[in-house]
Design a protein around this motif. Sequence first.
Motif, PDB file in Angstrom:
ATOM      1  N   ILE A  67       0.843  -1.197   0.000  1.00 53.25           N
ATOM      2  CA  ILE A  67       0.000   0.000   0.000  1.00 53.25           C
ATOM      3  C   ILE A  67       0.880   1.250   0.000  1.00 53.25           C
ATOM      4  O   ILE A  67       0.615   2.204  -0.736  1.00 53.25           O
ATOM      5  N   ALA A  68       1.940   1.230   0.804  1.00 52.60           N
ATOM      6  CA  ALA A  68       2.864   2.370   0.855  1.00 52.60           C
ATOM      7  C   ALA A  68       3.488   2.622  -0.507  1.00 52.60           C
ATOM      8  O   ALA A  68       3.582   3.777  -0.952  1.00 52.60           O
ATOM      9  N   ASP A  69       3.905   1.572  -1.187  1.00 51.11           N
ATOM     10  CA  ASP A  69       4.499   1.722  -2.515  1.00 51.11           C
ATOM     11  C   ASP A  69       3.509   2.341  -3.501  1.00 51.11           C
ATOM     12  O   ASP A  69       3.872   3.208  -4.296  1.00 51.11           O
ATOM     13  N   LYS A  70       2.268   1.894  -3.441  1.00 54.19           N
ATOM     14  CA  LYS A  70       1.241   2.436  -4.335  1.00 54.19           C
ATOM     15  C   LYS A  70       1.007   3.919  -4.041  1.00 54.19           C
ATOM     16  O   LYS A  70       0.894   4.729  -4.970  1.00 54.19           O
ATOM     17  N   ILE A  71       0.939   4.272  -2.768  1.00 60.14           N
ATOM     18  CA  ILE A  71       0.746   5.674  -2.382  1.00 60.14           C
ATOM     19  C   ILE A  71       1.900   6.525  -2.898  1.00 60.14           C
ATOM     20  O   ILE A  71       1.690   7.599  -3.474  1.00 60.14           O
ATOM     21  N   LYS A  72       3.128   6.054  -2.709  1.00 57.81           N
ATOM     22  CA  LYS A  72       4.304   6.807  -3.151  1.00 57.81           C
ATOM     23  C   LYS A  72       4.306   7.005  -4.660  1.00 57.81           C
ATOM     24  O   LYS A  72       4.650   8.085  -5.158  1.00 57.81           O
ATOM     25  N   LYS A  73       3.937   5.982  -5.413  1.00 62.21           N
ATOM     26  CA  LYS A  73       3.927   6.079  -6.873  1.00 62.21           C
ATOM     27  C   LYS A  73       2.885   7.084  -7.366  1.00 62.21           C
ATOM     28  O   LYS A  73       3.136   7.828  -8.307  1.00 62.21           O
ATOM     29  N   THR A  74       1.718   7.080  -6.736  1.00 62.66           N
ATOM     30  CA  THR A  74       0.645   7.973  -7.192  1.00 62.66           C
ATOM     31  C   THR A  74       0.844   9.414  -6.730  1.00 62.66           C
ATOM     32  O   THR A  74       0.153  10.305  -7.216  1.00 62.66           O
ATOM     33  N   SER A  75       1.767   9.658  -5.824  1.00 62.80           N
ATOM     34  CA  SER A  75       1.962  11.022  -5.320  1.00 62.80           C
ATOM     35  C   SER A  75       3.319  11.608  -5.699  1.00 62.80           C
ATOM     36  O   SER A  75       3.728  12.618  -5.133  1.00 62.80           O
ATOM     37  N   LYS A  76       3.992  10.990  -6.662  1.00 63.89           N
ATOM     38  CA  LYS A  76       5.276  11.533  -7.117  1.00 63.89           C
ATOM     39  C   LYS A  76       5.095  12.974  -7.556  1.00 63.89           C
ATOM     40  O   LYS A  76       4.075  13.336  -8.145  1.00 63.89           O
ATOM     41  N   ASN A  77       6.107  13.791  -7.270  1.00 64.21           N
ATOM     42  CA  ASN A  77       6.118  15.209  -7.643  1.00 64.21           C
ATOM     43  C   ASN A  77       5.057  16.035  -6.922  1.00 64.21           C
ATOM     44  O   ASN A  77       4.700  17.117  -7.381  1.00 64.21           O
ATOM     45  N   LYS A  78       4.530  15.529  -5.830  1.00 63.90           N
ATOM     46  CA  LYS A  78       3.594  16.287  -4.996  1.00 63.90           C
ATOM     47  C   LYS A  78       4.275  16.581  -3.664  1.00 63.90           C
ATOM     48  O   LYS A  78       5.245  15.927  -3.289  1.00 63.90           O
ATOM     49  N   ASP A  79       3.772  17.571  -2.954  1.00 67.70           N
ATOM     50  CA  ASP A  79       4.381  17.949  -1.681  1.00 67.70           C
ATOM     51  C   ASP A  79       4.193  16.894  -0.596  1.00 67.70           C
ATOM     52  O   ASP A  79       5.035  16.742   0.283  1.00 67.70           O
ATOM     53  N   PHE A  80       3.069  16.184  -0.650  1.00 62.29           N
ATOM     54  CA  PHE A  80       2.753  15.183   0.360  1.00 62.29           C
ATOM     55  C   PHE A  80       2.214  13.935  -0.313  1.00 62.29           C
ATOM     56  O   PHE A  80       1.684  14.002  -1.412  1.00 62.29           O
ATOM     57  N   ASP A  81       2.334  12.815   0.379  1.00 63.28           N
ATOM     58  CA  ASP A  81       1.810  11.554  -0.140  1.00 63.28           C
ATOM     59  C   ASP A  81       0.358  11.321   0.267  1.00 63.28           C
ATOM     60  O   ASP A  81      -0.366  10.597  -0.411  1.00 63.28           O
ATOM     61  N   CYS A  82      -0.033  11.888   1.400  1.00 62.35           N
ATOM     62  CA  CYS A  82      -1.379  11.663   1.911  1.00 62.35           C
ATOM     63  C   CYS A  82      -1.706  12.714   2.959  1.00 62.35           C
ATOM     64  O   CYS A  82      -0.842  13.493   3.355  1.00 62.35           O
ATOM     65  N   GLY A 132       7.205   4.988   5.361  1.00 59.99           N
ATOM     66  CA  GLY A 132       8.084   5.881   4.606  1.00 59.99           C
ATOM     67  C   GLY A 132       7.354   6.862   3.713  1.00 59.99           C
ATOM     68  O   GLY A 132       7.903   7.327   2.717  1.00 59.99           O
ATOM     69  N   ILE A 133       6.120   7.183   4.065  1.00 58.66           N
ATOM     70  CA  ILE A 133       5.388   8.152   3.260  1.00 58.66           C
ATOM     71  C   ILE A 133       5.420   9.526   3.924  1.00 58.66           C
ATOM     72  O   ILE A 133       5.757   9.663   5.096  1.00 58.66           O
ATOM     73  N   ARG A 134       5.086  10.550   3.140  1.00 52.26           N
ATOM     74  CA  ARG A 134       5.146  11.931   3.600  1.00 52.26           C
ATOM     75  C   ARG A 134       3.733  12.444   3.855  1.00 52.26           C
ATOM     76  O   ARG A 134       3.102  12.992   2.957  1.00 52.26           O
ATOM     77  N   PRO A 135       3.239  12.296   5.086  1.00 50.74           N
ATOM     78  CA  PRO A 135       1.865  12.731   5.354  1.00 50.74           C
ATOM     79  C   PRO A 135       1.780  14.229   5.672  1.00 50.74           C
ATOM     80  O   PRO A 135       2.686  14.806   6.261  1.00 50.74           O
ATOM     81  N   LEU A 136       0.684  14.832   5.238  1.00 47.37           N
ATOM     82  CA  LEU A 136       0.296  16.141   5.721  1.00 47.37           C
ATOM     83  C   LEU A 136      -0.627  15.862   6.896  1.00 47.37           C
ATOM     84  O   LEU A 136      -1.661  15.209   6.742  1.00 47.37           O
TER      85      LEU A 136
END
Length: 101
Positions: A43-58, A80-84
Amino acid sequence: MDTTDPNIIFNEKGENDYYTNFKENIEPNWHTDQQGYDELMKIADKIKKTSKNKDFDCIIGLSGGLDSSYDAYVAKEIMGIRPLIFHVDAGWNTDKVEKIV
């Protein structure tokens, strides 16, 4: 559980609907072992892939309680995701929340 909850329902075995929901829907999918960890990381990998080039992952809503604080910790430190993080101070348990950076 008892009948002080006006919405509780008991079956013919005396089991309440909270228990049967857990046994039928939650427990079969609750993997606290390596399988669960592997699923979480997918799930983390999918989140990271869909949020590339964005300020936050979720976005994670933080209630001020310990459970949601731990969720934010898991998201950042384990997944390892970047949450807001979003929190509205309602005055409940806020002193237990620490900055996660």
